[in-house]
Enzyme design. Structure first.
Site, PDB file in Angstrom:
ATOM      1  N   GLY A   1       0.844  -1.197   0.000  1.00 16.96           N
ATOM      2  CA  GLY A   1       0.000   0.000   0.000  1.00 16.96           C
ATOM      3  C   GLY A   1       0.874   1.239   0.000  1.00 16.96           C
ATOM      4  O   GLY A   1       1.963   1.249   0.591  1.00 16.96           O
ATOM      5  N   SER A   2       0.422   2.290  -0.676  1.00 12.85           N
ATOM      6  CA  SER A   2       1.269   3.478  -0.857  1.00 12.85           C
ATOM      7  C   SER A   2       0.427   4.742  -0.922  1.00 12.85           C
ATOM      8  O   SER A   2       0.730   5.663  -1.674  1.00 12.85           O
ATOM      9  CB  SER A   2       2.065   3.336  -2.147  1.00 12.85           C
TER      10      SER A   2
ATOM     11  N   ASN B   1      -1.629   7.852   1.444  1.00 10.85           N
ATOM     12  CA  ASN B   1      -1.159   8.904   2.339  1.00 10.85           C
ATOM     13  C   ASN B   1      -0.419   8.315   3.553  1.00 10.85           C
ATOM     14  O   ASN B   1       0.701   8.717   3.888  1.00 10.85           O
ATOM     15  CB  ASN B   1      -2.425   9.665   2.777  1.00 10.85           C
ATOM     16  N   TRP B   2      -1.013   7.299   4.179  1.00 14.41           N
ATOM     17  CA  TRP B   2      -0.405   6.663   5.349  1.00 14.41           C
ATOM     18  C   TRP B   2       0.605   5.591   4.919  1.00 14.41           C
ATOM     19  O   TRP B   2       1.667   5.473   5.512  1.00 14.41           O
ATOM     20  CB  TRP B   2      -1.501   6.073   6.232  1.00 14.41           C
ATOM     21  N   GLY B   3       0.292   4.870   3.873  1.00 14.80           N
ATOM     22  CA  GLY B   3       1.216   3.845   3.393  1.00 14.80           C
ATOM     23  C   GLY B   3       2.572   4.452   3.042  1.00 14.80           C
ATOM     24  O   GLY B   3       3.630   3.921   3.410  1.00 14.80           O
TER      25      GLY B   3
ATOM     26  N   LYS C   1      -7.343   0.728   9.236  1.00 15.99           N
ATOM     27  CA  LYS C   1      -8.377   1.112  10.204  1.00 15.99           C
ATOM     28  C   LYS C   1      -9.737   0.755   9.624  1.00 15.99           C
ATOM     29  O   LYS C   1     -10.229   1.415   8.713  1.00 15.99           O
ATOM     30  CB  LYS C   1      -8.253   2.595  10.544  1.00 15.99           C
TER      31      LYS C   1
ATOM     32  N   LYS D   1     -13.341   4.853  15.778  1.00 16.70           N
ATOM     33  CA  LYS D   1     -13.208   6.314  15.917  1.00 16.70           C
ATOM     34  C   LYS D   1     -13.512   7.022  14.595  1.00 16.70           C
ATOM     35  O   LYS D   1     -13.890   8.191  14.590  1.00 16.70           O
ATOM     36  CB  LYS D   1     -11.844   6.694  16.490  1.00 16.70           C
TER      37      LYS D   1
ATOM     38  N   ARG E   1      -9.515  13.441   7.876  1.00 16.58           N
ATOM     39  CA  ARG E   1     -10.251  13.592   6.606  1.00 16.58           C
ATOM     40  C   ARG E   1     -11.732  13.301   6.788  1.00 16.58           C
ATOM     41  O   ARG E   1     -12.586  13.955   6.178  1.00 16.58           O
ATOM     42  CB  ARG E   1      -9.659  12.635   5.560  1.00 16.58           C
ATOM     43  N   ASN E   2     -12.052  12.295   7.636  1.00 16.95           N
ATOM     44  CA  ASN E   2     -13.463  11.979   7.879  1.00 16.95           C
ATOM     45  C   ASN E   2     -14.180  13.187   8.484  1.00 16.95           C
ATOM     46  O   ASN E   2     -15.290  13.535   8.084  1.00 16.95           O
ATOM     47  CB  ASN E   2     -13.585  10.784   8.839  1.00 16.95           C
TER      48      ASN E   2
END
Ligand code: NAD
Ligand code: 13P
Length: 415
Positions: free
Chosen positions: A10-11, A13-15, A138, A272, A338-339
Site C-alpha cells: 500500500g502506498s 497517504n499513510w502507506g 483502520k 473512531k 479527513r473523515n
C-alpha cells in the site's frame, strides 16, 4: 543472522508515510533489516503539475502522464498521495504485488480496508510461509453476522501471524516529522521452535502438519481457537519480537508503545472513524467545542462497550482510554482528520459526504462512512443497535433517515 526483508503493501497517504519511517529504520538498523524496503503501489498514470519542481526535468523526456511507480523511483516523492515529502532513496516502489513480497519476512499492510480481501487472495502462495505481518488498516471486516479484525483476516487468509499498528497519526503531520505516538499490538502464539522449517514459499497451504498443535492454544480475538497454525521463523533470523517491532517503527518523532491487545488497538482505529463523522457534522453546524466533546465522550464509551461486548475474551478495555490507539486517535481524528473535514463540508454545503470526498481528497479514501454501514450491519444482526446510539445514528443519518441536527436526542441513552 539473516536480515529481515520488509515490504509495505500500500502506498497511499499513510502507506507512503509508514514507508518513509520504516526505510529510515532499516537504514539505521542494518544488522537486523535489509536496507531496501519494497513498497507495493497500485499503479496508475499521474500527470505532473506544471508548477511541480519535477515537471521541467521530467518534461524533457515525457510531457504526458507517467506511471506513479516511475515518478516515485525517479523523484523519491509520492506526488499524488504524499506530495511535498521526500522519501528515502531506499523506498523502492513496485507495481507487482507478488514481486514486492518475494522473500520478505515482514509484511506491513497499509491500504483502505475495502481492498484488503482481494489483495490477500492474490498474495496466497507468494509469501514466505513464516512471514509475520502488521496491519495499519483502520476498519473492521463484517460479513453478515460476523465481525473480524483485519489483522485476523489477513492472518487467516495467508496463514501467518499479523499484529496491528494504530494511533493518533494524521499522516501529513507524521510525514513532516511532527511528534506523535502510536500503538503496535503484537502477540503471536508460542510455537515449538524445534518444528521443521519449510524450505520454500511455494504452495497455497502454509500449514505444517509437524507443528505440535498443543503449542497453538492461542485464542483469536473472538475467543475461538485460532485457525492459523503458525510456522516458526527459521533459526538464522533474529526473532521478530517487541524489540524488533519497536526498532522497525520507532523514530525520534514517532514514539511506539508495543502492547499485546490486538483487538483493542484494531477496534479503536476502526470505530473512531465513525465518531469523527458525527464530530464533523457538529462542527459543520457550528455548534462549538462543547458539542464536539459530548460526541467524543459518547463515542469513546461506545467504542469501549463494543470491545467489551463483542470481543470479551481478548480486549483490554484500558486500551481505549490509555493508548494512543484509543482516546488520542479519537481526539486527533475528530479535529484534523479527513473523515471529520469531509463530514463538516458536507453539512456546510448540503452535499453528500461521497461528493465531498471525490472533490477534496484526490483519490484518497474515507473509511468512516463505510465503517458506519458495516458496523450497523453487524449491530443489527446482534439486535444491539439501541445500545450503541451514536454508531447507529451516524449510519441512519448517512442513509438519509435522520438529520445531524437531531444528534443530541439520538445519542440520549434509551430508558
Ligand atoms: P489513501 O486514502 O491515502 O489512498 C488510497 C489508496 O488506495 C492509494 O494508495 C490508492 O492507490 C489505493 N487504491 C485505489 N484503488 C485501489 C484498488 N482497486 N486496489 C488497491 N488499492 C487501491 O490511503 P491511506 O491514507 O494510506 O490509508 C490506508 C489505511 O491507513 C486506511 O485504513 C486508513 O484508515 C489508515 N490510516 C490513514 C491515516 C492518514 O492520515 N491518511 C492515518 C492512520 C491510518
Ligand atoms: P482520517 O482517515 O479521518 O484522516 O483519520 C486519519 C487517522 O486515522 C489519524 O490517526
Amino acid at each position: 543472522a539473516k536480515k529481515h526483508k520488509v515490504t509495505i503493501i500500500g502506498s497511499g497517504n499513510w502507506g507512503s508515510t509508514i514507508a518513509k519511517m520504516v526505510a529510515e529504520s532499516t537504514a539505521e538498523h542494518s544488522d537486523l533489516f535489509e536496507r531496501d524496503v519494497q513498497m507495493w503501489v497500485y499503479e496508475e498514470d499521474v500527470q505532473l503539475d506544471e508548477k511541480s519542481k519535477h515537471y521541467k526535468k521530467s518534461s524533457e523526456t515525457s510531457q504526458g502522464p507517467q506511471k506513479l511507480t516511475h515518478i516515485i523511483n525517479t523523484f523519491h516523492e509520492n506526488v499524488k498521495y504524499l506530495p511535498g515529502i521526500a522519501l528515502p532513496h531506499n523506498v523502492i516502489a513496485n507495481p507487482s504485488l507478488t514481486d514486492s513480497v518475494k522473500d520478505s519476512s515482514i509484511l506491513i499492510f497499509n491500504l483502505p480496508h475495502q481492498f484488503i480481501l482481494g489483495l490477500c487472495k492474490q498474495l496466497r502462495g507468494h509469501i514466505l510461509p513464516y512471514a509475520r505481518g502488521i496491519s495499519c488498516i483502520k476498519g473492521v471486516n463484517v460479513h453478515e453476522s460476523s465481525i473480524g479484525l483485519f489483522s485476523e483476516t489477513i492472518g487467516e487468509e495467508l496463514g501467518i501471524y499479523c499484529g496491528a499498528l494504530s494511533g493518533a497519526n494524521i499522516a501529513s503531520e507524521v510525514a513532516q516529522e511532527k511528534f506523535s505516538e502510536t500503538t503496535v499490538a503484537y502477540d503471536p502464539p508460542p510455537i515449538d521452535s524445534q518444528a521443521p522449517t519449510p524450505a520454500t514459499s511455494q504452495g497455497p497451504s502454509p500449514v505444517s502438519s509437524h507443528v505440535d498443535l498443543t503449542q497453538l492454544a492461542h485464542k483469536d480475538v473472538t475467543g475461538r481457537p485460532s485457525k492459523v497454525k503458525l510456522r516458526p521463523l527459521p533459526q538464522e533470523y533474529q526473532a521478530i519480537d517487541h524489540t524488533t517491532i519497536k526498532k522497525l517503527f520507532h523514530r525520534r518523532y514517532f514514539h511506539v508503545r508495543v502492547v499485546s491487545d490486538v483487538a483493542g488497538v484494531s477496534l479503536g482505529g476502526a470505530l473512531k472513524n465513525v465518531v469523527a463523522v458525527a464530530a464533523g457534522w457538529v462542527d459543520g453546524l457550528g455548534w462549538g467545542d462543547n458539542a464536539k466533546a459530548a460526541i467524543m465522550r459518547v463515542g469513546l464509551l461506545e467504542m469501549r462497550e463494543f470491545g467489551n461486548r463483542f470481543f470479551p475474551h481478548t480486549v483490554n478495555p484500558d486500551t481505549f482510554t490509555v493508548e494512543s490507539a484509543g482516546v488520542a486517535d479519537l481526539i486527533t481524528t475528530c479535529s484534523g482528520g479527513r473523515n471529520h473535514r469531509c463530514a463538516m463540508l458536507s453539512i456546510r454545503e448540503g452535499k453528500s459526504i461521497e461528493e465531498i470526498e471525490a472533490r477534496e481528497l484526490n483519490g484518497q479514501k474515507l473509511q468512516g462512512a463505510m465503517t458506519a454501514h458495516e458496523v450497523n450491519t453487524f449491530l443489527k444482526s446482534q439486535k444491539a443497535e439501541k445500545d450503541f446510539p451514536l454508531l447507529t445514528a451516524v449510519h441512519n443519518i448517512l442513509k438519509g433517515n435522520g438529520k445531524a441536527e437531531d444528534l443530541p436526542d439520538l445519542i440520549e441513552p434509551s430508558e
